[in-house]
Structure formats: C-alpha cells, structure tokens
Design an enzyme around this catalytic site. Structure first.
Site, PDB file in Angstrom:
ATOM      1  N   GLU A  88      70.601  46.480  62.258  1.00  0.00           N
ATOM      2  CA  GLU A  88      71.306  47.660  62.759  1.00  0.00           C
ATOM      3  C   GLU A  88      70.881  47.934  64.201  1.00  0.00           C
ATOM      4  O   GLU A  88      71.192  48.978  64.759  1.00  0.00           O
ATOM      5  CB  GLU A  88      71.047  48.855  61.860  1.00  0.00           C
ATOM      6  CG  GLU A  88      69.590  49.202  61.667  1.00  0.00           C
ATOM      7  CD  GLU A  88      69.414  50.434  60.813  1.00  0.00           C
ATOM      8  OE1 GLU A  88      69.846  51.505  61.248  1.00  0.00           O
ATOM      9  OE2 GLU A  88      68.849  50.310  59.713  1.00  0.00           O
ATOM     10  N   CYS A 120      70.029  49.902  56.835  1.00  0.00           N
ATOM     11  CA  CYS A 120      68.959  49.050  56.288  1.00  0.00           C
ATOM     12  C   CYS A 120      69.445  48.131  55.179  1.00  0.00           C
ATOM     13  O   CYS A 120      68.689  47.301  54.686  1.00  0.00           O
ATOM     14  CB  CYS A 120      67.821  49.905  55.742  1.00  0.00           C
ATOM     15  SG  CYS A 120      67.020  50.871  57.003  1.00  0.00           S
ATOM     16  N   HIS A 256      62.999  49.745  49.138  1.00  0.00           N
ATOM     17  CA  HIS A 256      63.140  49.909  50.589  1.00  0.00           C
ATOM     18  C   HIS A 256      62.076  50.940  50.999  1.00  0.00           C
ATOM     19  O   HIS A 256      61.953  51.987  50.360  1.00  0.00           O
ATOM     20  CB  HIS A 256      64.550  50.417  50.916  1.00  0.00           C
ATOM     21  CG  HIS A 256      64.679  50.883  52.328  1.00  0.00           C
ATOM     22  ND1 HIS A 256      64.408  50.060  53.399  1.00  0.00           N
ATOM     23  CD2 HIS A 256      65.019  52.083  52.864  1.00  0.00           C
ATOM     24  CE1 HIS A 256      64.590  50.727  54.527  1.00  0.00           C
ATOM     25  NE2 HIS A 256      64.959  51.964  54.227  1.00  0.00           N
TER      26      HIS A 256
HETATM   27  P1  HMG Z   1      58.493  66.039  58.561  1.00  0.00           P
HETATM   28  O1  HMG Z   1      59.544  67.016  58.185  1.00  0.00           O
HETATM   29  O2  HMG Z   1      57.818  66.242  59.861  1.00  0.00           O
HETATM   30  O3  HMG Z   1      57.368  65.956  57.463  1.00  0.00           O
HETATM   31  O4  HMG Z   1      59.081  64.566  58.599  1.00  0.00           O
HETATM   32  P2  HMG Z   1      57.123  66.874  56.166  1.00  0.00           P
HETATM   33  O5  HMG Z   1      56.812  68.251  56.583  1.00  0.00           O
HETATM   34  O6  HMG Z   1      58.210  66.662  55.151  1.00  0.00           O
HETATM   35  O7  HMG Z   1      55.773  66.179  55.663  1.00  0.00           O
HETATM   36  C1  HMG Z   1      55.799  64.856  55.183  1.00  0.00           C
HETATM   37  C2  HMG Z   1      54.813  64.764  54.023  1.00  0.00           C
HETATM   38  O8  HMG Z   1      53.501  64.955  54.540  1.00  0.00           O
HETATM   39  C3  HMG Z   1      55.024  65.831  52.971  1.00  0.00           C
HETATM   40  O9  HMG Z   1      54.719  65.240  51.720  1.00  0.00           O
HETATM   41  C4  HMG Z   1      53.976  66.876  53.320  1.00  0.00           C
HETATM   42  O10 HMG Z   1      53.561  67.664  52.225  1.00  0.00           O
HETATM   43  C5  HMG Z   1      52.840  65.976  53.796  1.00  0.00           C
HETATM   44  P3  HMG Z   1      55.752  65.400  50.481  1.00  0.00           P
HETATM   45  O11 HMG Z   1      55.929  66.858  50.261  1.00  0.00           O
HETATM   46  O12 HMG Z   1      57.058  64.754  50.927  1.00  0.00           O
HETATM   47  O13 HMG Z   1      55.094  64.672  49.364  1.00  0.00           O
HETATM   48  N1  HMG Z   1      51.900  66.645  54.725  1.00  0.00           N
HETATM   49  C6  HMG Z   1      50.568  66.431  54.680  1.00  0.00           C
HETATM   50  N2  HMG Z   1      49.802  65.683  53.872  1.00  0.00           N
HETATM   51  C7  HMG Z   1      48.452  65.674  54.100  1.00  0.00           C
HETATM   52  N3  HMG Z   1      47.866  66.424  55.083  1.00  0.00           N
HETATM   53  C8  HMG Z   1      48.604  67.199  55.899  1.00  0.00           C
HETATM   54  C9  HMG Z   1      50.019  67.232  55.720  1.00  0.00           C
HETATM   55  N4  HMG Z   1      51.048  67.866  56.338  1.00  0.00           N
HETATM   56  C10 HMG Z   1      52.185  67.493  55.716  1.00  0.00           C
HETATM   57  N5  HMG Z   1      48.005  67.903  56.857  1.00  0.00           N
HETATM   58  C11 HMG Z   1      60.421  62.842  57.570  1.00  0.00           C
HETATM   59  C12 HMG Z   1      59.139  63.651  57.486  1.00  0.00           C
HETATM   60  C13 HMG Z   1      60.339  61.710  56.583  1.00  0.00           C
HETATM   61  C14 HMG Z   1      61.625  63.733  57.219  1.00  0.00           C
HETATM   62  C15 HMG Z   1      60.578  62.293  59.017  1.00  0.00           C
HETATM   63  O14 HMG Z   1      59.495  61.451  59.327  1.00  0.00           O
HETATM   64  C16 HMG Z   1      61.887  61.546  59.233  1.00  0.00           C
HETATM   65  O15 HMG Z   1      62.926  62.148  59.491  1.00  0.00           O
HETATM   66  N6  HMG Z   1      61.841  60.174  59.163  1.00  0.00           N
HETATM   67  C17 HMG Z   1      63.045  59.333  59.336  1.00  0.00           C
HETATM   68  C18 HMG Z   1      63.982  59.422  58.140  1.00  0.00           C
HETATM   69  C19 HMG Z   1      63.519  58.637  56.930  1.00  0.00           C
HETATM   70  O16 HMG Z   1      62.640  57.807  57.012  1.00  0.00           O
HETATM   71  N7  HMG Z   1      64.173  58.902  55.778  1.00  0.00           N
HETATM   72  C20 HMG Z   1      63.865  58.176  54.558  1.00  0.00           C
HETATM   73  C21 HMG Z   1      65.058  58.040  53.620  1.00  0.00           C
HETATM   74  S1  HMG Z   1      66.503  57.382  54.465  1.00  0.00           S
HETATM   75  C22 HMG Z   1      66.156  55.671  54.595  1.00  0.00           C
HETATM   76  O17 HMG Z   1      65.261  55.171  54.002  1.00  0.00           O
HETATM   77  C23 HMG Z   1      67.031  54.887  55.529  1.00  0.00           C
HETATM   78  C24 HMG Z   1      66.372  54.483  56.846  1.00  0.00           C
HETATM   79  O18 HMG Z   1      65.437  53.456  56.620  1.00  0.00           O
HETATM   80  C25 HMG Z   1      67.428  54.050  57.854  1.00  0.00           C
HETATM   81  C26 HMG Z   1      68.461  53.008  57.455  1.00  0.00           C
HETATM   82  O19 HMG Z   1      68.916  52.890  56.347  1.00  0.00           O
HETATM   83  O20 HMG Z   1      68.886  52.336  58.388  1.00  0.00           O
HETATM   84  C27 HMG Z   1      65.617  55.642  57.501  1.00  0.00           C
END
Ligand code: HMG
Length: 424
Positions: A88, A120, A256
């Site tokens: 991609e 992906c 994935h």
């Molecule tokens: P965010 O909103 O900054 O993070 O971004 P958050 O607040 O959701 O925190 C993440 C986790 O860390 C949470 O755990 C928190 O509790 C924990 P969860 O509740 O999910 O179990 N946390 C902590 N843990 C320990 N100590 C701390 C602490 N603070 C928080 N101090 C987000 C997270 C993944 C949304 C962001 O990184 C993002 O947007 N990433 C890109 C999108 C993505 O990867 N999506 C995945 C599904 S889509 C997919 O897989 C397709 C893709 O590969 C693309 C394609 O297909 O081409 C992306």
C-alpha cells in the site's frame, strides 16, 4: 463440483524477510514525545521500530526479501511463473513494484508480474490468488513468488507514530510445499466499506481513526472466523453439539499485527466467539484467555515487537517467527492465520506444518545487522524521505545514509526511478 483442494497440497515452500538498516528504541521515542514509555512498550507492546532511509524504498525491501527466499530455499529463478507484490506504499501510480523486482532478481520473462493493493490485505490476497492459480493446474508445475513490502508512516507526534515500521516478507507458494500446507477446503472472508485508515493520493503519511480502526479489525475477525467455522462444519461431518471448539485444534494462532497488543485483542475476540461469552476482567475466563494467549500467540510476536507495523507483511513476519520455532513435535499440527486490511477486507484460514525452516530464515543475523539511531536522526530521515520521490532530488545518496545495499534507490532522474544492485 469437484473439490480440487483435497487432491493437491499447496502452501508455503519458502519464506524470508528483509528490513531497513535503522531502527529506533521505543523508550527513546516515548521520552522525546513526553509519553510514559510503558504506554508504547506495554500498552501497545512495541519495543523497537524499523525506519527506512531515503535510499531504501518498497522496491529495495521487496527485492531484498525476494533474493533471500530464492537463495535460502534453493529456488530456481526459472521455476517462478507468477510474481505478486502486495503493497500500500507503492512508488508509482502506474508501474508496479513487481516489475522492478522481477528485473532485479533476474526472473524469467515467461512470467506474470503484478502488484496488488488493499491496505494490509494486499499480500494475503496475492497468496490466495497464487494458491488458486496452482489449484487450477494452470501453473504448469511453476511456483509463485509473493512479496509483502511496505513503509508504514503516520505524522510525527500523532497517536499513530509509535505504530510505524518498514520491511518486506517474501513467500514461495508451490505444490508439495516444504514448510506449510494450506487447508484450502476451509475459508473465511469478510469485507465492508469503512473509513478506518486511508492515505489520500496527495499524502505520504496515512490518516487513521485509530480507535474505530481497532473495532473494524475486531468486527472483520469475527465475520471471517464465523465463515471459517461454517466451512469447517460443512467439511467435517461432526454434529455441532459434539464438536470440539474449533479454535482449540490450532497449535498457534497468527494475526495481522499493527501493534502487538492488537493480537491480544484479536485472540480474545476469537476465544469469545468460540466460547460464546464475553470475557470480563478478573474472571476465570480472563485468566484462561491470558494463559492461552501466552502459549499460542505471544511467542510468535517477538519480531513484530521489534520491527513495528509493516502493513502487508505483518502477518507473515509473525509467521517467520513461528516457522523459525517449529520443532519436530509440531509436524502435521494445525495453525490459524488471520489477515486484515483497512477499508476493509479480511481472511481467516488454516494450514498444516510440514517442516521447520532448518535455520534458513536467519532471523538473528538480520536483526543483529540493524543499527539503532537517535530520535534526531530518525526525524532527519523522515524529513529527507519526503523529498526522495521528487525529480532530481539530491537526498538519495547512499554515502550520506551510510548504506551499502544489496539494493538501493538512487533517486528519480529524468522522471525515472533509478536503482543499483550492490551484489558480489
Ligand atoms: P492512543 O489513543 O494514543 O492510545 O493510540 P490509547 O490511549 O488507546 O492507549 C493504548 C494502550 O496503552 C491502551 O491499552 C492504554 O490503556 C495503554 P488498551 O486499553 O487498548 O488495552 N496505556 C498504558 N499502558 C501502560 N502504561 C501507561 C499507559 N498509557 C496508556 N502509562 C492507537 C493507540 C492504536 C489508536 C494509535 O497508535 C493508532 O491510531 N495507531 C494506528 C492505527 C492502528 O494501528 N489500528 C489497528 C487496527 S487497523 C489495522 O490493523 C490496519 C492497519 O495495519 C493499516 C492497513 O490495513 O493498511 C493499521
């Protein structure tokens, strides 16, 4: 209709991965972003992140992985009749990455050469197409080379930044495969138009609705697994009430992996569907699910934790870790694989283990060759990479980035991308 799939064994005959030279440590990135490092390392599960410099692009990573799989698994280049690159992060609106790779690897001209895009999911779609090509018998005893290659970029300082990465995985799909044999009689697909993650034509970095994208992934897993369960019941003459839980037959469950924690969320969803309940905190089910994740999923996420999201290749990077760990006792056992592409499309399938890689993947050698860089150096690379595709840009100088191949992008000159092979 005749079921060809049961007559022929088709699957993965060879697998190899390639990474860029540099990586950053997630603790360094967290400190630079004034975030608690535990959020990146435990909350997301990421320890390091691969970074591609301006002379390393989707083509050079794909060619590097392709060269490794051909050499390590002793593949005759003339036996490859189909080349598919799933990506991609392509390098041209028209010309496919696969045509550059086809030339760089010196493959036969009697070959189909294509690029596939669906976020992906692109490379897994390529694996499915290659499998169907072989099952149809039109392959005339030839094999397919399928390569997943991507450079995942989000905006600096965005929530997505710690989920970047870069790398490629190459697979040889063939009859009578040496590593994994697909169970083509069982299959699960899912597709739905959603705006969870996308990259408009005018942008280098992806846009994402992060938390929504997690839900889209989980819905797609539930949908694809439901279809897999139905196809399993149809093909196995077992009464539903006497049947064992379908997922319990898998010795390993691969997903994935956009970030390691996502595989945990996915596995929990799979178990909930099998067990027909919601797994609540502080329950026996949660304890059982955690132990199950630790034995059947987490051992195969080590490379993903140190490389980051490589989009099309992330499922197959987990597979590299798995295959490197196969021992004799696991021969003929079953594993499950789940691929997801935003937008969205997903596939759930299973395979039987044929043999281990016998040291051919060279995991440690590749990981040990990488060099850690500072966050300043990482930011310098990302700013320079913005200019790398411009005509007559000066940023693609291998000496400036201290690179020596095997394949390097030297910039676009007279509107033509130029590459150099540094092979002995
Ligand atoms: P965010 O909103 O900054 O993070 O971004 P958050 O607040 O959701 O925190 C993440 C986790 O860390 C949470 O755990 C928190 O509790 C924990 P969860 O509740 O999910 O179990 N946390 C902590 N843990 C320990 N100590 C701390 C602490 N603070 C928080 N101090 C987000 C997270 C993944 C949304 C962001 O990184 C993002 O947007 N990433 C890109 C999108 C993505 O990867 N999506 C995945 C599904 S889509 C997919 O897989 C397709 C893709 O590969 C693309 C394609 O297909 O081409 C992306």
């Amino acid at each position: 209709m005749e079921n060809l799939s049961v007559d022929r064994s088709v699957g993965i005959d060879g697998i190899a991965f390639e990474l860029p030279k540099y990586y950053v440590d997630m603790t360094d990135l967290a400190r630079a972003r004034k975030v608690d490092p535990a959020k990146y390392c435990n909350g997301l599960g990421q320890l390091e992140m691969s970074v591609a410099s301006p002379c390393e692009d989707t083509v050079t990573l794909a060619a590097g992985a392709g060269r490794r799989v051909i050499n390590s698994f002793g593949i005759n280049p003339d036996s490859i009749g189909l080349v598919i690159v799933g990506t991609e992060t392509s390098v041209d609106h028209s010309k496919p990455v696969s045509s550059f790779v086809h030339q760089m690897l010196g493959l036969s001209k009697e070959c189909r050469v294509i690029e596939i895009k669906h976020a992906c999911y692109g490379a897994l779609a390529g694996v499915s197409i290659a499998t169907d090509w072989i099952l149809s018998g039109r392959n005339q005893s030839k094999c397919a080379l399928v390569i997943a290659s991507d450079i995942a970029r989000y905006e600096l300082h965005s929530a997505g930044e710690p989920t970047q990465g870069a790398g490629a995985v190459a697979l040889i799909i063939s009859e009578n495969p040496r590593l994994l044999s697909f169970e083509t009689q069982f299959q699960g697909f899912y597709a739905k138009q959603v705006m969870d993650f996308w990259r408009p034509l005018y942008r280098k970095e992806a846009l994402v609705d992060g938390h929504f994208s997690i839900n889209c992934y989980l819905d797609a897993l539930a949908g694809a697994y439901s279809m897999y369960q139905r196809s399993f019941r149809k093909n196995n003459i077992i009464q539903a009430d006497k049947e064992e839980l379908i997922s319990s037959q898998f010795s390993a469950c691969l997903y994935h992996v956009p970030f390691v924690k996502m595989a945990w969320k996915g596995h929990k969803k799979l178990l909930e569907q099998d067990w027909n309940l919601v797994i609540e905190k502080d329950t026996n089910e949660m304890e059982q699910a955690t132990l199950d994740f630790q034995s059947r999923v987490s051992p195969y996420l080590k490379l993903n934790a140190r490389v980051g999201n490589i989009y099309t290749g992330s499922l197959f990077l987990s597979l590299c870790e798995f295959i490197s760990n196969v021992d004799h006792s696991m021969i003929d056992k079953k594993i499950s694989l789940f691929g997801y592409g935003s937008g969205c499309a997903a596939e759930f399938f299973s395979a039987r283990i044929v043999s281990s890689d016998q040291g051919k993947i060279k995991k440690e050698e590749i990981m040990n060759k990488r060099q850690k860089i500072s966050i300043d150096h990482y930011e310098e690379i990302l700013f320079a990479s913005q200019l790398g595709d411009a005509n007559d840009s000066t940023v693609c100088d291998p000496l400036k980035w201290n690179l020596d191949g095997p394949f390097l992008y030297l910039g676009t000159k007279n509107h033509i991308r130029t590459y150099e092979s540094f092979l002995e």
